[in-house]
Design a protein around this motif. Structure first.
Motif, short mmCIF file in Angstrom:
data_model
loop_
_atom_site.label_atom_id
_atom_site.label_comp_id
_atom_site.label_asym_id
_atom_site.label_seq_id
_atom_site.Cartn_x
_atom_site.Cartn_y
_atom_site.Cartn_z
N TYR A 227 31.02 28.51 39.03
CA TYR A 227 30.98 29.53 40.07
C TYR A 227 30.04 29.05 41.16
O TYR A 227 28.86 28.81 40.93
N TYR B 157 30.75 36.07 33.04
CA TYR B 157 30.35 37.15 33.94
C TYR B 157 28.88 36.99 34.36
O TYR B 157 28.53 37.21 35.52
N ALA C 296 39.96 30.81 41.98
CA ALA C 296 39.93 32.14 42.59
C ALA C 296 38.70 32.24 43.48
O ALA C 296 37.79 31.40 43.41
N HIS D 238 35.89 35.29 44.66
CA HIS D 238 35.37 36.63 44.41
C HIS D 238 34.55 37.06 45.63
O HIS D 238 33.67 36.32 46.06
N TRP E 295 38.50 40.13 43.07
CA TRP E 295 39.13 38.86 42.76
C TRP E 295 40.26 38.59 43.74
O TRP E 295 41.08 39.48 44.02
N TYR E 296 40.30 37.38 44.28
CA TYR E 296 41.37 36.97 45.19
C TYR E 296 41.93 35.63 44.76
O TYR E 296 41.17 34.71 44.42
#
Length: 168
Positions: free
Chosen positions: A4, A49, A114, A116, A157-158
């Motif tokens: 991330y 997470y 993705a 975020h 989320w995209y």
């Protein structure tokens, strides 16, 4: 390995234009041995997470630093989730940096899984946190309250195909 990577909307626009996230080295957040040790009972989803949340906090710091430098950035945290070869990532062993990793190379847009991003409705809480994040880092409990208010917002989320829509 899922990493991330904290970002901002202007930086995401550069990623889209350049076709990669860089320049290296990049600081990211991932499920590391130190994170597993710290979070003893969590499953992979919970640990991811935590890493995502740590990256969102780093994004908040990036936004605050940009604002301090006079850069007009929207009050929305951005985190890019990417697949990076595990052998290329180095992780710290200190529990204080439990999920922080170093990525030694640029990450191609094709490796992004993705993105975020904060909902625009979170902006008032993000704005409050922007002026408080560095004080919170130094132990100011009132400032931490503002940062906690921002962190109460879940990032949306995209898919990578939606990146151009985020930038308009």
């Amino acid at each position: 390995m899922r990493v991330y990577l904290p970002c901002t909307l202007p930086a995401l626009a550069r990623v889209a234009a350049d076709g990669e996230l860089g320049p290296p080295p990049l600081t990211g957040y991932a499920v590391t041995p130190a994170l597993v040790e710290w979070y003893v009972s969590g499953d992979t989803e919970e640990l991811e997470y935590v890493a995502l949340t740590d990256a969102a906090r780093a994004s908040l710091r990036m936004l605050a630093a940009d604002r301090a430098d006079g850069v007009d950035v929207p009050a929305r945290r951005v985190v890019i989730a990417a697949e990076v070869p595990e052998g290329s990532v180095t992780a710290g062993v200190d529990l204080e940096e439990r999920s922080r990793v170093r990525v030694p190379a640029s990450v191609p847009l094709g490796k992004v899984a993705a993105v975020h991003v904060d909902d625009p409705q979170a902006a008032p809480d993000i704005e409050a946190a922007l002026s408080a994040v560095f004080a919170a880092d130094n132990g100011d409990e009132d400032a931490q309250f503002d940062v906690d208010g921002a962190e109460a917002h879940e990032l949306l989320w995209y898919a990578t195909q939606e990146i151009p829509d985020l930038l308009t």
